[in-house]
Design an enzyme around this catalytic site. Structure first.
Site, PDB file in Angstrom:
ATOM      1  N   ASN A   1     -41.024  24.958  43.959  1.00  0.00           N
ATOM      2  CA  ASN A   1     -41.321  25.144  42.534  1.00  0.00           C
ATOM      3  C   ASN A   1     -39.996  25.046  41.784  1.00  0.00           C
ATOM      4  O   ASN A   1     -39.209  25.986  41.786  1.00  0.00           O
ATOM      5  CB  ASN A   1     -41.970  26.528  42.343  1.00  0.00           C
ATOM      6  CG  ASN A   1     -42.144  26.905  40.878  1.00  0.00           C
ATOM      7  OD1 ASN A   1     -41.996  26.068  39.991  1.00  0.00           O
ATOM      8  ND2 ASN A   1     -42.459  28.175  40.631  1.00  0.00           N
TER       9      ASN A   1
ATOM     10  N   LYS B   1     -39.460  24.939  38.702  1.00  0.00           N
ATOM     11  CA  LYS B   1     -39.484  25.625  37.395  1.00  0.00           C
ATOM     12  C   LYS B   1     -38.919  24.678  36.314  1.00  0.00           C
ATOM     13  O   LYS B   1     -39.093  23.475  36.437  1.00  0.00           O
ATOM     14  CB  LYS B   1     -38.744  26.959  37.479  1.00  0.00           C
ATOM     15  CG  LYS B   1     -39.243  27.794  38.672  1.00  0.00           C
ATOM     16  CD  LYS B   1     -38.804  29.203  38.676  1.00  0.00           C
ATOM     17  CE  LYS B   1     -39.390  29.915  39.905  1.00  0.00           C
ATOM     18  NZ  LYS B   1     -39.093  31.326  39.963  1.00  0.00           N
TER      19      LYS B   1
ATOM     20  N   HIS C   1     -48.646  31.693  38.154  1.00  0.00           N
ATOM     21  CA  HIS C   1     -47.318  32.175  38.548  1.00  0.00           C
ATOM     22  C   HIS C   1     -46.952  33.400  37.712  1.00  0.00           C
ATOM     23  O   HIS C   1     -47.304  33.480  36.530  1.00  0.00           O
ATOM     24  CB  HIS C   1     -46.279  31.060  38.357  1.00  0.00           C
ATOM     25  CG  HIS C   1     -44.968  31.396  38.966  1.00  0.00           C
ATOM     26  ND1 HIS C   1     -44.046  32.190  38.330  1.00  0.00           N
ATOM     27  CD2 HIS C   1     -44.442  31.078  40.166  1.00  0.00           C
ATOM     28  CE1 HIS C   1     -42.999  32.340  39.128  1.00  0.00           C
ATOM     29  NE2 HIS C   1     -43.209  31.674  40.247  1.00  0.00           N
TER      30      HIS C   1
ATOM     31  N   GLU D   1     -44.342  34.247  36.291  1.00  0.00           N
ATOM     32  CA  GLU D   1     -43.607  33.951  35.044  1.00  0.00           C
ATOM     33  C   GLU D   1     -44.577  33.548  33.937  1.00  0.00           C
ATOM     34  O   GLU D   1     -44.371  33.880  32.769  1.00  0.00           O
ATOM     35  CB  GLU D   1     -42.552  32.862  35.305  1.00  0.00           C
ATOM     36  CG  GLU D   1     -41.376  33.425  36.085  1.00  0.00           C
ATOM     37  CD  GLU D   1     -40.648  32.421  36.968  1.00  0.00           C
ATOM     38  OE1 GLU D   1     -40.820  31.208  36.779  1.00  0.00           O
ATOM     39  OE2 GLU D   1     -39.911  32.874  37.861  1.00  0.00           O
TER      40      GLU D   1
ATOM     41  N   GLU E   1     -46.651  36.399  45.975  1.00  0.00           N
ATOM     42  CA  GLU E   1     -45.287  36.455  45.469  1.00  0.00           C
ATOM     43  C   GLU E   1     -45.040  37.800  44.791  1.00  0.00           C
ATOM     44  O   GLU E   1     -45.360  37.969  43.610  1.00  0.00           O
ATOM     45  CB  GLU E   1     -45.054  35.346  44.435  1.00  0.00           C
ATOM     46  CG  GLU E   1     -45.204  33.955  44.985  1.00  0.00           C
ATOM     47  CD  GLU E   1     -44.389  32.949  44.170  1.00  0.00           C
ATOM     48  OE1 GLU E   1     -43.536  32.300  44.760  1.00  0.00           O
ATOM     49  OE2 GLU E   1     -44.591  32.855  42.953  1.00  0.00           O
TER      50      GLU E   1
ATOM     51  N   GLY F   1     -36.578  35.389  42.518  1.00  0.00           N
ATOM     52  CA  GLY F   1     -35.296  35.109  41.879  1.00  0.00           C
ATOM     53  C   GLY F   1     -34.311  36.265  41.938  1.00  0.00           C
ATOM     54  O   GLY F   1     -33.286  36.250  41.259  1.00  0.00           O
TER      55      GLY F   1
ATOM     56  N   SER G   1     -37.587  34.639  46.893  1.00  0.00           N
ATOM     57  CA  SER G   1     -36.280  34.573  47.544  1.00  0.00           C
ATOM     58  C   SER G   1     -36.343  34.080  48.990  1.00  0.00           C
ATOM     59  O   SER G   1     -35.635  34.597  49.859  1.00  0.00           O
ATOM     60  CB  SER G   1     -35.568  35.930  47.451  1.00  0.00           C
ATOM     61  OG  SER G   1     -35.349  36.270  46.084  1.00  0.00           O
TER      62      SER G   1
HETATM   63  P1  PGA Z   1     -37.510  32.226  44.143  1.00  0.00           P
HETATM   64  O1  PGA Z   1     -38.834  31.872  43.295  1.00  0.00           O
HETATM   65  O2  PGA Z   1     -37.633  31.506  45.455  1.00  0.00           O
HETATM   66  O3  PGA Z   1     -36.376  31.726  43.309  1.00  0.00           O
HETATM   67  O4  PGA Z   1     -37.498  33.709  44.319  1.00  0.00           O
HETATM   68  C1  PGA Z   1     -40.092  31.811  43.907  1.00  0.00           C
HETATM   69  C2  PGA Z   1     -41.139  31.464  42.887  1.00  0.00           C
HETATM   70  O5  PGA Z   1     -41.023  31.898  41.725  1.00  0.00           O
HETATM   71  O6  PGA Z   1     -42.105  30.739  43.186  1.00  0.00           O
END
Ligand code: PGA
Length: 252
Positions: free
Chosen positions: A11, A13, A98, A100, A170, A176, A216
């Site tokens: 992803n 983003k 997601h 976010e 997640e 992140g 992560s």
């Molecule tokens: P990350 O993000 O690997 O940077 O923690 C995962 C995600 O948001 O799908």
């Protein structure tokens, strides 16, 4: 026991100009040799890079995914993109729900459900994200939160339709942040998700369900996570932006 396919999705983003897209995909093509690949690899760049990415992944085993979709086919929805458009651009997958999008764009489960239904009806596979915040985990309500997200997002989704849905667990506190859920913590929630699906659908549907872990995931923790019995892949954010790191996860 069914042998579930493992799927690793990147992803990106809101990252990836056209030149960055080309560099990253060319890097991945050099590092991931198709013959040795036993996992499915999905790249989810921003909308503006989809056409280019689709062109660059021809003759590779990589699949294309989008990061969002609207639930209507077309019309006066300024700024939105439909499932039909994504399909035409070469997408096979769409990330929906997601954290976010839930947090910054106020997407709730009823809204997510409409996107899920439309995306499946269009013939695409959904990567449906669920996960608790740190506060919810500390309160001990992780399972309730995940169950409510699953139930709300999967309203009126049939068992047949469920075959076109992957769940990505997640935990919000792991996204992140560099804080990964331990393989045991992740596996425990994945097992719970399978139990919810078994209760709402059937044991066979639960057994078939592909459940990715996200939060992560890095080359140095991927192998351990991916070897857990209920973890069937990863949804990777930050580490999917570097060819070395993403290839390290895919080949872990
Ligand atoms: P990350 O993000 O690997 O940077 O923690 C995962 C995600 O948001 O799908």
């Amino acid at each position: 026991m069914t042998q579930r396919k493992q799927i690793i999705a990147g992803n990106w983003k809101m990252n990836g100009t056209l030149s960055e897209t080309a560099n990253l995909i060319n890097g991945l093509k050099q590092k991931i040799i198709s013959s040795s690949l036993n996992r499915e690899v999905v790249l989810c760049p921003p909308f503006t890079s989809l056409i280019l990415a689709n062109e660059l992944i021809k003759d590779t085993p990589f699949k294309l995914g989008a990061q969002n979709v609207h639930f209507e086919a077309k019309g006066a929805y300024t700024g939105e993109v439909s499932a039909e458009m994504l399909k035409e651009a070469g997408c096979k997958y769409v990330i929906i729900g997601h954290s976010e999008r839930r947090a910054y764009f106020q997407e709730d489960d009823a809204f997510i459900n409409k996107k899920v239904k439309k995306t499946i009806a269009t013939g695409l596979t959904v990567i449906l994200c669920v996960g608790e915040t740190l506060e919810e985990r500390e309160k001990g309500i992780t399972n309730q939160v995940v169950k409510a997200q699953l139930t709300g997002s999967l309203q009126n989704v049939s068992e047949k339709e469920l075959e076109n849905i992957i769940i990505a667990y997640e935990p919000v506190w792991a996204i992140g942040t560099g804080k990964t859920a331990t393989p045991e913590q992740a596996n425990e929630v994945h097992e719970y998700i399978r139990a919810v699906i078994s209760g709402g659908y059937s044991a066979a549907a639960a057994e078939r369900l592909i459940i990715q872990y996200g939060g992560s995931v890095k080359p140095d923790n991927a192998k351990e996570l991916l070897s857990m019995p209920h973890i069937d892949g990863a949804l990777v954010g930050g580490a999917s932006l570097k060819a070395d790191d993403f290839a390290g996860i895919v080949l872990a």
